[in-house]
Design a protein around this motif. Structure first.
Motif, PDB file in Angstrom:
ATOM      1  N   ALA A 194       0.709  -1.130  -0.163  1.00  0.00           N
ATOM      2  CA  ALA A 194       0.114   0.206   0.120  1.00  0.00           C
ATOM      3  C   ALA A 194       0.999   1.527   0.334  1.00  0.00           C
ATOM      4  CB  ALA A 194      -1.123  -0.504   1.038  1.00  0.00           C
ATOM      5  N   ALA A 195       1.489   1.414   0.840  1.00  0.00           N
ATOM      6  CA  ALA A 195       3.272   2.175   0.599  1.00  0.00           C
ATOM      7  C   ALA A 195       3.645   2.517  -0.867  1.00  0.00           C
ATOM      8  CB  ALA A 195       3.974   1.962   2.122  1.00  0.00           C
ATOM      9  N   TYR A 196       3.716   1.338  -1.194  1.00  0.00           N
ATOM     10  CA  TYR A 196       4.441   1.119  -2.480  1.00  0.00           C
ATOM     11  C   TYR A 196       3.504   2.405  -4.001  1.00  0.00           C
ATOM     12  CZ  TYR A 196       6.498  -0.070  -7.564  1.00  0.00           C
ATOM     13  OH  TYR A 196       6.572   0.210  -8.442  1.00  0.00           O
ATOM     14  N   GLN A 197       2.178   1.674  -3.319  1.00  0.00           N
ATOM     15  CA  GLN A 197       1.100   2.390  -4.251  1.00  0.00           C
ATOM     16  C   GLN A 197       0.646   4.156  -3.903  1.00  0.00           C
ATOM     17  OE1 GLN A 197      -2.666  -0.084  -4.156  1.00  0.00           O
ATOM     18  NE2 GLN A 197      -3.595   1.580  -5.854  1.00  0.00           N
ATOM     19  N   ALA A 198       0.932   4.326  -2.814  1.00  0.00           N
ATOM     20  CA  ALA A 198       1.185   5.522  -1.879  1.00  0.00           C
ATOM     21  C   ALA A 198       1.811   6.079  -2.564  1.00  0.00           C
ATOM     22  CB  ALA A 198       0.847   6.057  -0.886  1.00  0.00           C
ATOM     23  N   HIS A 199       3.237   6.032  -2.991  1.00  0.00           N
ATOM     24  CA  HIS A 199       4.606   6.407  -3.469  1.00  0.00           C
ATOM     25  C   HIS A 199       4.126   6.466  -4.888  1.00  0.00           C
ATOM     26  CE1 HIS A 199       8.368   7.355  -3.389  1.00  0.00           C
ATOM     27  NE2 HIS A 199       8.449   6.823  -4.368  1.00  0.00           N
ATOM     28  N   LEU A 200       3.570   5.311  -6.055  1.00  0.00           N
ATOM     29  CA  LEU A 200       3.590   5.410  -7.217  1.00  0.00           C
ATOM     30  C   LEU A 200       2.657   6.761  -7.406  1.00  0.00           C
ATOM     31  CD1 LEU A 200       3.128   1.806  -8.257  1.00  0.00           C
ATOM     32  CD2 LEU A 200       4.477   3.264  -9.059  1.00  0.00           C
ATOM     33  N   ASN A 201       1.856   7.122  -6.746  1.00  0.00           N
ATOM     34  CA  ASN A 201       0.615   8.064  -6.249  1.00  0.00           C
ATOM     35  C   ASN A 201       1.405   9.567  -6.869  1.00  0.00           C
ATOM     36  OD1 ASN A 201      -1.983   9.735  -6.767  1.00  0.00           O
ATOM     37  ND2 ASN A 201      -2.565   9.047  -4.437  1.00  0.00           N
ATOM     38  N   GLY A 202       2.392   9.623  -5.671  1.00  0.00           N
ATOM     39  CA  GLY A 202       2.648  10.695  -5.249  1.00  0.00           C
ATOM     40  C   GLY A 202       4.047  11.218  -6.256  1.00  0.00           C
ATOM     41  N   ALA A 203       4.726  10.041  -7.234  1.00  0.00           N
ATOM     42  CA  ALA A 203       5.450  10.356  -8.474  1.00  0.00           C
ATOM     43  C   ALA A 203       4.385  11.057  -9.024  1.00  0.00           C
ATOM     44  CB  ALA A 203       5.858   8.964  -8.388  1.00  0.00           C
ATOM     45  N   PHE A 204       3.523  10.112  -9.729  1.00  0.00           N
ATOM     46  CA  PHE A 204       3.004  10.827 -10.460  1.00  0.00           C
ATOM     47  C   PHE A 204       2.081  12.227  -9.935  1.00  0.00           C
ATOM     48  CE2 PHE A 204       2.256   6.759 -12.448  1.00  0.00           C
ATOM     49  CZ  PHE A 204       2.818   6.666 -12.941  1.00  0.00           C
ATOM     50  N   ARG A 205       1.939  12.438  -8.915  1.00  0.00           N
ATOM     51  CA  ARG A 205       1.239  14.082  -8.364  1.00  0.00           C
ATOM     52  C   ARG A 205       2.842  14.921  -9.125  1.00  0.00           C
ATOM     53  NH1 ARG A 205      -2.533  15.471  -5.120  1.00  0.00           N
ATOM     54  NH2 ARG A 205      -1.977  17.820  -6.047  1.00  0.00           N
ATOM     55  N   ARG A 206       3.617  14.567  -8.527  1.00  0.00           N
ATOM     56  CA  ARG A 206       5.452  14.797  -9.505  1.00  0.00           C
ATOM     57  C   ARG A 206       5.383  15.649 -10.544  1.00  0.00           C
ATOM     58  NH1 ARG A 206       5.047  13.448  -4.117  1.00  0.00           N
ATOM     59  NH2 ARG A 206       6.841  15.073  -2.847  1.00  0.00           N
ATOM     60  N   LEU A 207       4.858  15.069 -11.361  1.00  0.00           N
ATOM     61  CA  LEU A 207       4.638  14.299 -13.062  1.00  0.00           C
ATOM     62  C   LEU A 207       3.617  15.358 -13.430  1.00  0.00           C
ATOM     63  CD1 LEU A 207       5.646  11.150 -14.029  1.00  0.00           C
ATOM     64  CD2 LEU A 207       7.333  12.362 -14.293  1.00  0.00           C
ATOM     65  N   GLY A 208       3.423  15.592 -12.381  1.00  0.00           N
ATOM     66  CA  GLY A 208       2.494  16.980 -13.068  1.00  0.00           C
ATOM     67  C   GLY A 208       0.645  16.552 -13.260  1.00  0.00           C
ATOM     68  N   TYR A 209       0.526  15.205 -13.202  1.00  0.00           N
ATOM     69  CA  TYR A 209      -0.961  15.158 -12.707  1.00  0.00           C
ATOM     70  C   TYR A 209      -2.244  15.277 -11.723  1.00  0.00           C
ATOM     71  CZ  TYR A 209       0.797  12.619 -16.799  1.00  0.00           C
ATOM     72  OH  TYR A 209       1.623  11.907 -18.023  1.00  0.00           O
ATOM     73  N   GLY A 210      -3.198  15.749 -11.761  1.00  0.00           N
ATOM     74  CA  GLY A 210      -4.446  15.914 -11.186  1.00  0.00           C
ATOM     75  C   GLY A 210      -4.207  14.635  -9.348  1.00  0.00           C
ATOM     76  N   GLU A 211      -4.980  14.491  -8.301  1.00  0.00           N
ATOM     77  CA  GLU A 211      -5.121  13.834  -7.736  1.00  0.00           C
ATOM     78  C   GLU A 211      -5.701  12.085  -8.300  1.00  0.00           C
ATOM     79  OE1 GLU A 211      -4.702  11.808  -4.241  1.00  0.00           O
ATOM     80  OE2 GLU A 211      -3.289  12.930  -4.604  1.00  0.00           O
ATOM     81  N   ALA A 212      -6.442  12.186  -9.360  1.00  0.00           N
ATOM     82  CA  ALA A 212      -7.531  11.696  -9.512  1.00  0.00           C
ATOM     83  C   ALA A 212      -7.302  10.671 -10.563  1.00  0.00           C
ATOM     84  CB  ALA A 212      -9.193  11.905  -9.829  1.00  0.00           C
ATOM     85  N   GLU A 213      -6.059  11.698 -11.218  1.00  0.00           N
ATOM     86  CA  GLU A 213      -5.219  10.564 -12.445  1.00  0.00           C
ATOM     87  C   GLU A 213      -4.223   9.993 -11.850  1.00  0.00           C
ATOM     88  OE1 GLU A 213      -3.677  11.785 -17.074  1.00  0.00           O
ATOM     89  OE2 GLU A 213      -4.366  13.353 -16.152  1.00  0.00           O
ATOM     90  N   SER A 214      -3.710  10.710 -10.814  1.00  0.00           N
ATOM     91  CA  SER A 214      -1.997   9.981 -10.587  1.00  0.00           C
ATOM     92  C   SER A 214      -2.997   8.670  -9.577  1.00  0.00           C
ATOM     93  CB  SER A 214      -2.097  10.988  -9.217  1.00  0.00           C
ATOM     94  OG  SER A 214      -0.921  12.000  -9.244  1.00  0.00           O
ATOM     95  N   ARG A 215      -3.568   8.979  -9.146  1.00  0.00           N
ATOM     96  CA  ARG A 215      -3.837   7.654  -8.383  1.00  0.00           C
ATOM     97  C   ARG A 215      -4.262   6.508  -9.493  1.00  0.00           C
ATOM     98  NH1 ARG A 215      -7.460  10.439  -5.082  1.00  0.00           N
ATOM     99  NH2 ARG A 215      -9.420   9.904  -6.120  1.00  0.00           N
ATOM    100  N   GLU A 216      -5.183   7.047 -10.647  1.00  0.00           N
ATOM    101  CA  GLU A 216      -5.461   5.474 -11.387  1.00  0.00           C
ATOM    102  C   GLU A 216      -3.821   4.922 -12.411  1.00  0.00           C
ATOM    103  OE1 GLU A 216      -7.610   3.460 -14.383  1.00  0.00           O
ATOM    104  OE2 GLU A 216      -8.046   4.021 -12.294  1.00  0.00           O
ATOM    105  N   ARG A 217      -3.345   6.464 -12.623  1.00  0.00           N
ATOM    106  CA  ARG A 217      -2.443   5.693 -13.492  1.00  0.00           C
ATOM    107  C   ARG A 217      -1.146   4.857 -12.179  1.00  0.00           C
ATOM    108  NH1 ARG A 217       0.052   8.711 -17.691  1.00  0.00           N
ATOM    109  NH2 ARG A 217      -1.771  10.526 -18.263  1.00  0.00           N
ATOM    110  N   ALA A 218      -1.341   4.997 -11.104  1.00  0.00           N
ATOM    111  CA  ALA A 218      -0.284   4.386 -10.111  1.00  0.00           C
ATOM    112  C   ALA A 218      -1.489   3.183  -9.625  1.00  0.00           C
ATOM    113  CB  ALA A 218      -0.770   5.212  -8.634  1.00  0.00           C
ATOM    114  N   GLN A 219      -2.433   2.413 -10.265  1.00  0.00           N
ATOM    115  CA  GLN A 219      -2.799   1.480  -9.610  1.00  0.00           C
ATOM    116  C   GLN A 219      -2.586   0.942 -11.551  1.00  0.00           C
ATOM    117  OE1 GLN A 219      -4.732   0.167  -7.352  1.00  0.00           O
ATOM    118  NE2 GLN A 219      -4.581  -1.796  -8.519  1.00  0.00           N
ATOM    119  N   ARG A 220      -2.429   0.881 -12.690  1.00  0.00           N
ATOM    120  CA  ARG A 220      -2.201   0.382 -14.195  1.00  0.00           C
ATOM    121  C   ARG A 220      -1.300   0.549 -14.049  1.00  0.00           C
ATOM    122  NH1 ARG A 220      -6.359   0.625 -17.135  1.00  0.00           N
ATOM    123  NH2 ARG A 220      -8.435   1.875 -16.945  1.00  0.00           N
TER     124      ARG A 220
END
Length: 672
Positions: A194-220
């Motif tokens: 779960a921490a890794y998935q949260a880290h992925l989410n944070g990575a996509f936020r830092r790449l400029g994506y919004g919260e919802a899109e970052s969560r979706e990209r992290a999951q995929r």
């Protein structure tokens, strides 16, 4: 290749004394725990004081005598890079490249201003991918710089013709350390996932994506990595050289593959479009790779590439991004509460990417060539002990015994430093482009590596820095390499032969034994993967190896909550046991010509075993210990000491251990 120790992350946020209070022999009597009976826990008896006085530093996952010496060597390397960075070095010189590399990574204000700018061009290329051909072009570009989505490509000796070099395709591309991290179902593993998935989410936020899109990209991305992980070989499976040897020709391997062009890939790496000799670690893994390409949404593949780019780059970008990486990969996975200094991290990067550049300077200033002669004398005694051991083994038949002698006689040793240093003349280093420097060095090394394919193997090459506290056995060249960095106390000094044989002698014996452990024994004296055993001897060996596996599977960490994987640590455990026996036998031969006396209250035999025990003293954080049980081929330090010693009647005699003591096994195991 690194068979003995774990990689060390240099940290320069604190200093370590270059010498500890010691006796005339060099034995640190103040580190003994005299409240512990050596027949019950020899590791604690020898190291209790050191363990108490040397807690794990806040920026490290573990701290041991190995790390202590590595820190001392790092201080020497640090002096070199600082001197190079303030000198007005000649442009293009090694000093200029070392100094400017260091400056490029330590000018934090510039790195902070740049943010993601250094990877913007690559991000734009990834986001512009419209089809699989364009995706392949991006993968080629990333692989050239050491970023490894999906798989890794390198050179490698042909396991069955060690004189030839093949191209090697192997599994890669996971964001977690190994496959089981994605599938273990215990509470702690689920929290880490779960921490890794949260880290992925944070990575996509830092790449400029919004919260919802970052969560979706992290999951995929997580789901894609799970598919790769499911197809990956385990660490235990990767230990079998036969399981990862699948030679083929490019034309055969590429046949029938849709959506991916191997000829185009290799041409993009600069290897031409013609025929190429390859070995593939796991053909099934690449079948899964093709399926992922064919069945995945192109947007998911772009997200995966973006994540790979950031993951392998953000340590070299702004301080914020570097800390973001550390928070998951160090703090969460290993439990280190404090990030190491920027200076230390940059030094570690230079040493890791340009090891021979720093090692050349290190050797010039810190190594006495006379030590090579002393170590060679030790090596000769150890080889003699192994030769005698092979002659006297009761479980080995004459046919296999002859082959074993032949392999031992072909074993070569490299001591101290390379005869020929690596040439960095063609490498360009800038003082204001840290990530660019990292990529240029990796590209330079990759081109050098790939240029070996199809050519005879270079027998003089080193695969380790001469400044490293380490050693290795290379089965494909049947050689043992002993760097200058480990030929220092507590492994080796001029004070006491007992401690030297117990320290460096057991390390060298360990590496010699690797040539005959459950993995090394599958290679002959020329480094070729060949079965030189009779069926009877193979069966006898495997029975004895099974006893070692059982012994180490019975050991636990974390207050008995987690058992070691005896299969995973089998090779290292066989080597530890063999190394201790060989070194003791070699030292006994020396005593016949050079008698020693009791000193500091301990006999020569006792000091030998103490010399071995002290080099493995280690304090480890619980998170890191848990990770190492799953990942490392090496047992924890306590069991590297107590495990082998408990199998040696010579140890029991030296310390007058009563029968039935924890340090006396009812049925001792002897293989080599």
């Amino acid at each position: 290749m690194r068979r003995l120790f774990f990689p060390i992350l240099f940290s320069l946020t604190f200093s370590t004394a270059w010498g500890q209070p010691a006796s005339g022999t060099g034995l640190e009597l103040n580190y003994l725990d005299k409240s512990t009976d050596p027949s019950k826990d020899f590791y604690q008896f020898v190291n209790g004081g050191w363990l108490r006085e040397n807690p794990t530093p806040p920026e490290s996952p573990e701290w041991g005598r190995i790390h202590e010496l590595s820190q001392q060597n790092a201080q020497a390397l640090y002096s070199i890079v600082v001197k190079c960075s303030i000198a007005h070095a000649t442009p293009g010189s090694l000093e200029q490249k070392i100094g400017d590399f260091y400056l490029s990574g330590t000018e934090v204000e510039r790195l902070d201003r740049q943010g993601l700018q250094p990877i913007k061009h690559d991000l734009d290329q990834i986001r512009a991918i419209k089809d699989l051909k364009a995706l392949e072009e991006v993968v080629i570009s990333l692989h050239q710089r050491g970023i490894q989505p999906f798989f890794n490509f390198s050179s490698g000796q042909d396991a069955k013709d060690s004189n030839q070099v093949l191209g090697r395709l192997s599994q890669a591309g996971l964001g977690l350390p190994e496959q089981d991290y994605y599938f273990r179902s215990d509470e702690r593993s689920l929290k880490q996932l779960a921490a890794y998935q949260a880290h992925l989410n944070g990575a996509f936020r830092r790449l400029g994506y919004g919260e919802a899109e970052s969560r979706e990209r992290a999951q995929r991305v997580l789901e894609l990595e799970k598919r790769l992980a499911k197809a990956s070989l385990s660490h235990v499976e990767m230990r079998d050289p036969l399981a990862i040897y699948h030679p083929t020709r490019l034309s055969d391997f590429a046949a029938g593959v849709s959506g991916w062009s191997w000829p185009r890939y290799f041409e993009g790496l600069g290897l031409g479009s013609g025929e190429l000799a390859l070995t593939v670690d796991s053909p099934k893994y690449f079948d899964a790779f093709y399926q992922i390409l064919e069945s995945s949404d192109l947007g998911d593949l772009r997200s995966y590439l973006e994540w790979n780019l950031l993951r392998d780059s953000y340590a070299y970008l702004s301080e914020d991004l570097s800390k973001f990486r550390w928070e998951f990969y160090s703090k969460t996975l290993t439990g280190a509460p404090v990030q190491s200094s920027r200076n230390g991290r940059v030094l570690n990067t230079i040493d890791r990417l340009m090891p021979q550049a720093l090692a050349q300077k290190y050797v010039e200033k810190n190594f006495n060539p006379k030590l090579k002669v002393q170590v060679k004398e030790m090596v000769d005694l150890l080889v003699g002990a192994m030769d005698e051991d092979i002659s006297n083994l009761t479980w080995m038949t004459p046919a296999t015994r002859k082959e074993a002698h032949t392999k031992l006689s072909s074993l070569t040793f490299k001591i101290g430093y390379p005869e020929r240093w690596q040439d960095y003349t063609a490498l360009t280093i800038s003082k204001d482009d840290y990530l660019g420097n990292v990529w240029r060095v990796i590209s330079y090394e990759n081109k050098r590596d790939w240029a070996k394919i199809g050519k005879p193997q270079d027998k003089g090459e080193w695969y380790m820095s001469a400044a490293e506290v380490n050693a290795y056995y290379n089965p494909r060249m049947n050689e043992v390499v002993i760097p200058a960095g480990i030929i220092r106390p507590p492994f080796f000094s001029s004070q006491d032969d007992a401690l030297n044989f117990g320290g460096l002698g057991t390390v060298i014996g360990h590496e010699i034994t690797h040539g005959f452990d459950d993995e090394g024994c599958k290679f002959d004296g020329q480094g070729n993967l060949r079965d030189w055993w009779t069926a009877t001897d193979r069966e006898n060996f495997e029975k004895l190896a099974g006893l070692v596996e059982q012994q180490f599977s019975s050991y636990t960490v974390l207050d008995g909550k987690l058992s070691l994987n005896g299969k995973l640590v089998l090779g290292e455990s066989i080597a530890d046991l063999g190394g201790l026996r060989l070194a003791y036998k070699a030292y006994s031969k020396m005593l016949q010509k050079k008698p020693a006396k009791t000193m500091d209250g301990f006999t020569p035999e006792q000091r030998f075993f103490m010399g071995n025990a002290r080099i493995w003293a280690t304090n480890t954080r619980s998170d890191y210990e848990r990770a190492q049980v799953n990942l490392s081929k090496h047992p924890p330090g306590r069991y590297r000491v107590n495990g082998p010693a408990s199998n040696m009647p010579e140890f029991s005699k030296a310390f007058s251990c009563p029968p039935g003591s924890p340090m006396v096994r009812t049925q001792s195991i002897q293989i080599w």
